[in-house]
Design a protein around this motif. Structure first.
Motif, PDB file in Angstrom:
ATOM      1  N   PHE A 265      13.467 -20.636  39.162  1.00  0.00           N
ATOM      2  CA  PHE A 265      13.553 -20.706  37.698  1.00  0.00           C
ATOM      3  C   PHE A 265      15.010 -20.922  37.330  1.00  0.00           C
ATOM      4  CE2 PHE A 265      13.987 -19.145  33.405  1.00  0.00           C
ATOM      5  CZ  PHE A 265      12.815 -19.548  32.777  1.00  0.00           C
ATOM      6  N   ILE A 266      15.275 -21.958  36.510  1.00  0.00           N
ATOM      7  CA  ILE A 266      16.643 -22.323  36.128  1.00  0.00           C
ATOM      8  C   ILE A 266      16.765 -22.295  34.612  1.00  0.00           C
ATOM      9  CG2 ILE A 266      18.442 -24.087  36.274  1.00  0.00           C
ATOM     10  CD1 ILE A 266      17.000 -25.229  38.736  1.00  0.00           C
ATOM     11  N   SER A 267      17.766 -21.572  34.086  1.00  0.00           N
ATOM     12  CA  SER A 267      17.899 -21.511  32.633  1.00  0.00           C
ATOM     13  C   SER A 267      19.261 -20.989  32.211  1.00  0.00           C
ATOM     14  CB  SER A 267      16.813 -20.624  32.032  1.00  0.00           C
ATOM     15  OG  SER A 267      17.161 -19.253  32.147  1.00  0.00           O
ATOM     16  N   ASN A 268      19.489 -21.041  30.894  1.00  0.00           N
ATOM     17  CA  ASN A 268      20.607 -20.346  30.279  1.00  0.00           C
ATOM     18  C   ASN A 268      20.292 -18.854  30.235  1.00  0.00           C
ATOM     19  OD1 ASN A 268      22.329 -22.635  29.389  1.00  0.00           O
ATOM     20  ND2 ASN A 268      20.538 -23.178  28.153  1.00  0.00           N
ATOM     21  N   SER A 269      21.174 -18.107  29.584  1.00  0.00           N
ATOM     22  CA  SER A 269      20.938 -16.682  29.372  1.00  0.00           C
ATOM     23  C   SER A 269      19.887 -16.522  28.289  1.00  0.00           C
ATOM     24  CB  SER A 269      22.237 -15.994  28.942  1.00  0.00           C
ATOM     25  OG  SER A 269      22.004 -14.645  28.617  1.00  0.00           O
ATOM     26  N   SER A 282      13.210 -16.447  42.520  1.00  0.00           N
ATOM     27  CA  SER A 282      14.616 -16.858  42.587  1.00  0.00           C
ATOM     28  C   SER A 282      15.037 -17.494  41.267  1.00  0.00           C
ATOM     29  CB  SER A 282      14.829 -17.854  43.727  1.00  0.00           C
ATOM     30  OG  SER A 282      14.604 -17.240  44.976  1.00  0.00           O
ATOM     31  N   THR A 283      16.249 -17.182  40.837  1.00  0.00           N
ATOM     32  CA  THR A 283      16.743 -17.701  39.566  1.00  0.00           C
ATOM     33  C   THR A 283      18.135 -18.303  39.713  1.00  0.00           C
ATOM     34  OG1 THR A 283      17.734 -15.584  38.927  1.00  0.00           O
ATOM     35  CG2 THR A 283      15.467 -15.971  38.233  1.00  0.00           C
ATOM     36  N   ILE A 284      18.395 -19.300  38.883  1.00  0.00           N
ATOM     37  CA  ILE A 284      19.740 -19.832  38.688  1.00  0.00           C
ATOM     38  C   ILE A 284      20.023 -19.755  37.196  1.00  0.00           C
ATOM     39  CG2 ILE A 284      21.165 -21.913  38.693  1.00  0.00           C
ATOM     40  CD1 ILE A 284      19.842 -22.751  41.288  1.00  0.00           C
ATOM     41  N   GLY A 285      21.128 -19.101  36.840  1.00  0.00           N
ATOM     42  CA  GLY A 285      21.447 -18.915  35.433  1.00  0.00           C
ATOM     43  C   GLY A 285      22.840 -19.406  35.092  1.00  0.00           C
ATOM     44  N   LYS A 304      17.918 -12.013  44.104  1.00  0.00           N
ATOM     45  CA  LYS A 304      17.568 -13.421  44.305  1.00  0.00           C
ATOM     46  C   LYS A 304      18.071 -14.262  43.126  1.00  0.00           C
ATOM     47  CE  LYS A 304      13.420 -14.180  46.029  1.00  0.00           C
ATOM     48  NZ  LYS A 304      11.943 -14.119  46.211  1.00  0.00           N
ATOM     49  N   SER A 305      19.174 -13.838  42.542  1.00  0.00           N
ATOM     50  CA  SER A 305      19.731 -14.557  41.401  1.00  0.00           C
ATOM     51  C   SER A 305      21.060 -15.201  41.777  1.00  0.00           C
ATOM     52  CB  SER A 305      19.933 -13.612  40.217  1.00  0.00           C
ATOM     53  OG  SER A 305      20.910 -12.632  40.523  1.00  0.00           O
ATOM     54  N   PHE A 306      21.295 -16.372  41.190  1.00  0.00           N
ATOM     55  CA  PHE A 306      22.521 -17.119  41.408  1.00  0.00           C
ATOM     56  C   PHE A 306      23.058 -17.516  40.034  1.00  0.00           C
ATOM     57  CE2 PHE A 306      19.827 -17.420  45.039  1.00  0.00           C
ATOM     58  CZ  PHE A 306      20.675 -17.318  46.132  1.00  0.00           C
ATOM     59  N   VAL A 307      24.313 -17.169  39.781  1.00  0.00           N
ATOM     60  CA  VAL A 307      24.891 -17.359  38.450  1.00  0.00           C
ATOM     61  C   VAL A 307      26.062 -18.329  38.522  1.00  0.00           C
ATOM     62  CG1 VAL A 307      26.221 -16.200  36.642  1.00  0.00           C
ATOM     63  CG2 VAL A 307      24.139 -15.144  37.531  1.00  0.00           C
ATOM     64  N   PHE A 308      26.101 -19.236  37.549  1.00  0.00           N
ATOM     65  CA  PHE A 308      27.208 -20.177  37.435  1.00  0.00           C
ATOM     66  C   PHE A 308      27.918 -19.959  36.109  1.00  0.00           C
ATOM     67  CE2 PHE A 308      24.470 -21.998  40.574  1.00  0.00           C
ATOM     68  CZ  PHE A 308      25.341 -22.598  41.489  1.00  0.00           C
ATOM     69  N   SER A 339      22.857 -25.235  45.559  1.00  0.00           N
ATOM     70  CA  SER A 339      22.250 -23.899  45.558  1.00  0.00           C
ATOM     71  C   SER A 339      20.732 -23.993  45.469  1.00  0.00           C
ATOM     72  CB  SER A 339      22.782 -23.066  44.388  1.00  0.00           C
ATOM     73  OG  SER A 339      24.126 -22.716  44.590  1.00  0.00           O
ATOM     74  N   ALA A 340      20.235 -24.884  44.605  1.00  0.00           N
ATOM     75  CA  ALA A 340      18.787 -25.055  44.468  1.00  0.00           C
ATOM     76  C   ALA A 340      18.171 -25.517  45.781  1.00  0.00           C
ATOM     77  CB  ALA A 340      18.485 -26.058  43.354  1.00  0.00           C
ATOM     78  N   GLU A 341      18.838 -26.444  46.456  1.00  0.00           N
ATOM     79  CA  GLU A 341      18.323 -26.942  47.737  1.00  0.00           C
ATOM     80  C   GLU A 341      18.270 -25.834  48.787  1.00  0.00           C
ATOM     81  OE1 GLU A 341      21.002 -30.113  48.575  1.00  0.00           O
ATOM     82  OE2 GLU A 341      19.888 -31.591  47.377  1.00  0.00           O
ATOM     83  N   LYS A 342      19.263 -24.967  48.779  1.00  0.00           N
ATOM     84  CA  LYS A 342      19.279 -23.859  49.734  1.00  0.00           C
ATOM     85  C   LYS A 342      18.158 -22.870  49.429  1.00  0.00           C
ATOM     86  CE  LYS A 342      24.171 -24.010  50.990  1.00  0.00           C
ATOM     87  NZ  LYS A 342      25.476 -23.305  50.955  1.00  0.00           N
ATOM     88  N   ILE A 343      17.975 -22.559  48.142  1.00  0.00           N
ATOM     89  CA  ILE A 343      16.907 -21.640  47.753  1.00  0.00           C
ATOM     90  C   ILE A 343      15.547 -22.180  48.175  1.00  0.00           C
ATOM     91  CG2 ILE A 343      15.679 -20.661  45.758  1.00  0.00           C
ATOM     92  CD1 ILE A 343      18.456 -20.621  44.333  1.00  0.00           C
ATOM     93  N   LEU A 344      15.365 -23.494  48.029  1.00  0.00           N
ATOM     94  CA  LEU A 344      14.081 -24.132  48.325  1.00  0.00           C
ATOM     95  C   LEU A 344      13.969 -24.599  49.770  1.00  0.00           C
ATOM     96  CD1 LEU A 344      13.899 -26.234  45.041  1.00  0.00           C
ATOM     97  CD2 LEU A 344      12.564 -24.185  45.551  1.00  0.00           C
TER      98      LEU A 344
END
Length: 352
Positions: A265-269, A282-285, A304-308, A339-344
């Motif tokens: 799941f990829i999103s803003n805050s 897993s999330t990317i925020g 399982k969260s990754f923040v940019f 990061s997304a490729e690594k998560i997947l």
């Protein structure tokens, strides 16, 4: 009454704000039940977040704040709350109106902040400035329990949200995925580009860059989600790829069920990123460096969260400065893609 003498039997938790805020208050229910197994726990929420507490295993009942044009109605709420005969209330999200309602409902123990002008309405005060963002919002929430005799230390390793999709919503999503010809051989990635406006967002062109790259990978099925009011922004992003635009098509319970099926799941805050974290997805925020909006306080509470965050070197960041410098545009989308490729688990395949 000292904390040692407290015997909480009927507790009201007040959290009448947004989706993410309610999610980050859910662990309170389990913690209280483990300390006081016979305690009846009721959540007071707004109507649109009620799906988050409806079938929670540690919440015995929920009540919906009665409002007229978005303003809490004093008399009807007081009547409703008094009828339940609570012996304690924790006002996790204080406003003057909700705090006054709790006071006039004559609940014996009223836990709330000691730093508002209306804090005299609480008789068990907590003195922590959340705007300093010294810890996560969830940790601020659970710290309120000290005032009813529960000293609990939570961490990303130990926290339990107990959020589960309903069976009805799961069936709806199963049918939806079949209709859209999305099968189990695809890894579902959800991109949620909108937000409630409480933070600074990643620019749309950055989302378009991200979606273009991810959509080129045959192992991935991209889904774009958002509210009815976000249809246009979601449409602008989905049309550059094979992503399916689901903005405005899902209820909150259906969104929970959909997120439970995703690998990323990829999103803003925004609230749905906390749904994903609560479901152990897993999330990317994307988060600004503004202290009050920072990932330290509002990031996904999960291992399982990754923040940019912006790569601009700035200090004492505030909203005006962040918007003027367009800080969020400095986030490197190539780093996000890696990061997304690594998560997947796509990085090894891409290197062949």
């Amino acid at each position: 009454m000292s904390q040692r003498d407290l015997k909480i039997k009927n507790l009201l938790i007040v959290r009448t704000d947004r989706i993410g805020d309610v999610i980050l208050s859910l662990p309170i229910a389990r913690i209280v039940k483990e300390k006081y197994p016979d305690c009846r726990i009721t959540f007071l929420v707004r109507a649109y977040t009620s799906e988050l507490v409806k079938d929670h295993p540690y919440i015995d009942e929920f009540m919906i704040l009665k409002e007229n044009n978005g303003i809490p109605d004093l008399s009807s709420n007081i009547k409703m709350i008094r009828s339940k005969q609570f012996d304690a209330a924790i006002v996790v999200y204080p406003t003057f109106k909700t705090s006054l309602i709790i006071f006039l409902s004559k609940i014996p123990v009223r836990v709330g902040t000691g730093y508002r002008w209306y804090s005299m309405l609480f008789n068990s005060k907590v003195f922590e400035h959340r705007k300093d963002a010294r810890k996560h919002e969830l940790e601020y929430n659970t710290a309120l329990l000290k005032n009813i005799g529960i000293a609990e230390t939570v961490s990303k390793d130990s926290v339990k949200f107990d959020l589960k999709p309903s069976e009805e919503a799961k069936r709806f999503i199963e049918n939806l995925l079949n209709e859209e010809k999305i099968y189990d051989d695809k890894k579902i990635v959800i991109v949620h580009p909108g937000s409630g406006g409480s933070s600074i967002d990643l620019p749309v062109d950055k989302f378009i860059e991200l979606v273009k790259s991810l959509s080129a990978k045959p192992e991935i099925q991209l889904l774009i989600t958002g509210m009815e009011t976000e249809k246009q922004i979601c449409g602008n992003i989905s049309k550059v790829s094979g992503a399916i635009n689901l903005a405005g098509r899902l209820s909150l319970s259906q969104l929970i069920a959909l997120i439970s099926r995703a690998q990323l799941f990829i999103s803003n805050s925004t609230g749905p990123i906390h749904i994903a974290a609560a479901l152990n997805i897993s999330t990317i925020g994307f988060y600004p460096k503004i202290q009050a909006c920072s990932a330290k306080r509002w990031g996904p509470y999960s291992n399982k969260s990754f923040v940019f965050t912006p790569q601009i070197d700035c200090s004492n960041c505030n909203r005006e400065q962040c918007e003027r410098l367009n800080c969020m545009s400095s986030i490197n989308i190539n780093d996000v893609i890696v990061s997304a490729e690594k998560i997947l688990n796509l990085d090894e395949k891409n290197g062949e």
